[in-house]
Motif scaffolding. Structure first.
Motif, short mmCIF file in Angstrom:
data_model
loop_
_atom_site.label_atom_id
_atom_site.label_comp_id
_atom_site.label_asym_id
_atom_site.label_seq_id
_atom_site.Cartn_x
_atom_site.Cartn_y
_atom_site.Cartn_z
N MET A 1 45.35 47.93 52.41
CA MET A 1 44.02 48.45 52.33
C MET A 1 43.20 47.92 53.51
N GLU A 59 43.06 46.13 39.48
CA GLU A 59 42.25 47.25 40.00
C GLU A 59 41.11 46.74 40.88
N GLU A 62 42.40 45.15 44.16
CA GLU A 62 42.74 46.17 45.16
C GLU A 62 41.48 46.72 45.83
N ASP A 67 46.37 42.43 48.14
CA ASP A 67 47.70 42.96 47.87
C ASP A 67 48.05 42.65 46.41
N THR A 68 48.35 43.67 45.63
CA THR A 68 48.67 43.47 44.21
C THR A 68 50.12 43.83 43.90
#
Length: 83
Positions: A1, A59, A62, A67-68
């Motif tokens: 992201m 959620e 992110e 980083d999940t």
């Protein structure tokens, strides 16, 4: 992201993420001992609560650009175990 994504995060979402981080720290034993119950933050937490809280935490994380992938791996494994 990208960093640009985090610009759309509200203060309320950031505060919720901080709160959920504290909750996750208090109830993390449920990940190892799913049959236990934990009392924290004025509530009785069970394993299902850990899963729901972890999903919301991921959620929000992110949205903040974290980083999940490790969470997703753990969650998929646990969901498959309990189905």
């Amino acid at each position: 992201m990208s960093q640009d994504t985090t610009l759309n995060v509200t203060e309320q979402q950031t505060n919720e993420l901080r709160y959920l981080y504290k909750v996750m720290q208090a109830i993390k034993i449920l990940g190892e001992q799913p049959s236990l119950n934990v009392v924290a933050y004025g509530k009785l937490w069970r394993y299902g609560d850990l899963l729901k809280t972890a999903v919301r935490y991921a959620e929000l994380a992110e949205l903040h650009g974290n980083d999940t992938s490790a969470f997703k791996h753990w969650f998929i494994r646990d969901v498959m175990m309990f189905q």
